[in-house]
Design an enzyme around this catalytic site. Structure first.
Site, PDB file in Angstrom:
ATOM      1  CG  ASP A 189      -1.918   4.376  -3.977  1.00  0.00           C
ATOM      2  OD1 ASP A 189      -2.073   5.464  -3.378  1.00  0.00           O
ATOM      3  OD2 ASP A 189      -1.762   3.300  -3.387  1.00  0.00           O
ATOM      4  CG  HIS A 245      -5.089   3.094  -8.183  1.00  0.00           C
ATOM      5  ND1 HIS A 245      -6.100   2.552  -7.425  1.00  0.00           N
ATOM      6  CD2 HIS A 245      -3.943   2.497  -7.783  1.00  0.00           C
ATOM      7  CE1 HIS A 245      -5.579   1.660  -6.587  1.00  0.00           C
ATOM      8  NE2 HIS A 245      -4.276   1.604  -6.778  1.00  0.00           N
TER       9      HIS A 245
END
Ligand SMILES: [Zn+2]
Length: 334
Positions: A155, A302
């Protein structure tokens, strides 16, 4: 072709490689189930102290971590990639506590809401209840194929670390799903194009990562999701099909799930959240994933949101470990 299973020969090579990498990576076996903190994309969200309760169970096969509140899901602080302060800093994330979607509903196969309005006219199409906090009901938390597969999701990118993540994925023949922030996709179109060129998939993670999302006016939520989709598609340049969207911090509600559905996207959650965005240390990230991953699980990490060196270092251990554990890489259920 969705899944990218590693060819036998290659796998064996990888196994050998992992062995060379050190046994440490193999020490931790699955099953432990500590209480991850899983919650959410929480990523960015420091706080969520206790929220961290666990992964959201969905994992198909082994629900072991059963009752996980999933509160966490709503936790990711804006972490907006480059722009956000970052983890620790924001510790108190306002995040959405309530966002505890799908408490028990594990693999929600189908799509949440029904396609109501027209995909395009979502703005208009989504009527009712402004900021209703109705809990989400159709969050996906499982791989498409089930079995001993894992879906890796990254992400908040694309960011400076995206290239390193892609290099590692390529090294292990792994495919992943990148939940991108619209503003970042617009800034780094080359990264978006590389992601697609290497067989990975894209997911809409809103224009600028608003948190908490559910408190935003309905129209704003529509714009965050719809505009990000357009920005990512434009950055990709070849009209990729984006079939998932992920609310910042996992802050899904019936309202925004409907918005995503009207745009042709399913709500994508996760089952394992090592909170890498908070930079807990490489081994903490590695151990969290090793202890909480179950077949069919969706791992949240991430590639944006600040310094991702720990994430990259952890990935170097986790990829060979997953291969050694017999996991095949898959995409989320869609
Ligand atoms: Zn995020």
């Amino acid at each position: 072709m969705v899944k990218s299973r590693i060819p036998a020969p290659r796998r064996s090579l990888l196994l050998g490689a992992s062995a060379l990498l050190g046994t440490s990576a193999l020490l931790v076996a699955c099953g432990a189930q500590g209480s991850p903190s899983a919650a959410g994309d929480a990523a960015h969200r420091p706080a969520v102290p206790s929220a961290s309760t666990g992964t959201t169970g969905a994992a198909g096969g082994t629900p072991s971590v059963a009752a996980r509140p999933t509160p966490g899901e709503g936790t990711e602080t804006p972490a907006a990639p480059d722009r956000t302060p970052e983890p620790s800093a924001s510790s108190t994330a306002p995040a959405s506590p309530h966002a505890s979607p799908t408490p028990s509903a594990p693999r929600t196969t189908a799509v949440p809401s029904q396609p109501s309005g027209s995909p395009a006219g979502s703005t208009a199409a989504t009527p009712s209840q402004p900021s209703s906090h109705a809990p989400a009901t159709g969050v996906l938390r499982h791989t498409a194929s089930g079995g001993r597969t894992v879906a890796l999701t990254f992400d908040d990118g694309p960011g400076p670390a995206t290239g390193q993540v892609l290099d590692l994925l390529a090294q292990y023949g792994a495919k992943a799903t990148f939940c991108e922030i619209g503003d970042n996709a617009k800034t780094r179109p080359a990264a978006v194009q590389r992601i697609l060129a290497e067989g990975h998939r894209l997911c809409d993670h809103t224009v600028d990562h608003p948190q908490p999302m559910h408190t935003r006016p309905h129209e704003q939520q529509v714009a965050e999701i719809a505009d990000a989709k357009s920005m990512i598609e434009n950055a990709a340049g070849n009209s990729p099909t984006i079939t998932w969207w992920r609310a910042p911090g996992g802050d899904f509600t019936a309202e925004n799930e409907r918005i995503g559905a009207d745009l042709g996207m399913k709500s994508l959650g996760w089952t394992v959240d090592p909170r890498d965005w908070s930079r807990p240390g490489v081994q903490a990230i590695v151990s969290n994933v090793q202890q909480n991953l179950r077949p069919g699980g969706v791992v949240l990490m991430h590639d944006g949101g600040g310094d991702r060196s720990q994430t990259v270092a952890a990935l170097k251990q986790l990829l060979p470990w997953m291969v050694a554990q017999g996991y095949a890489f898959d995409f989320p259920q869609s």
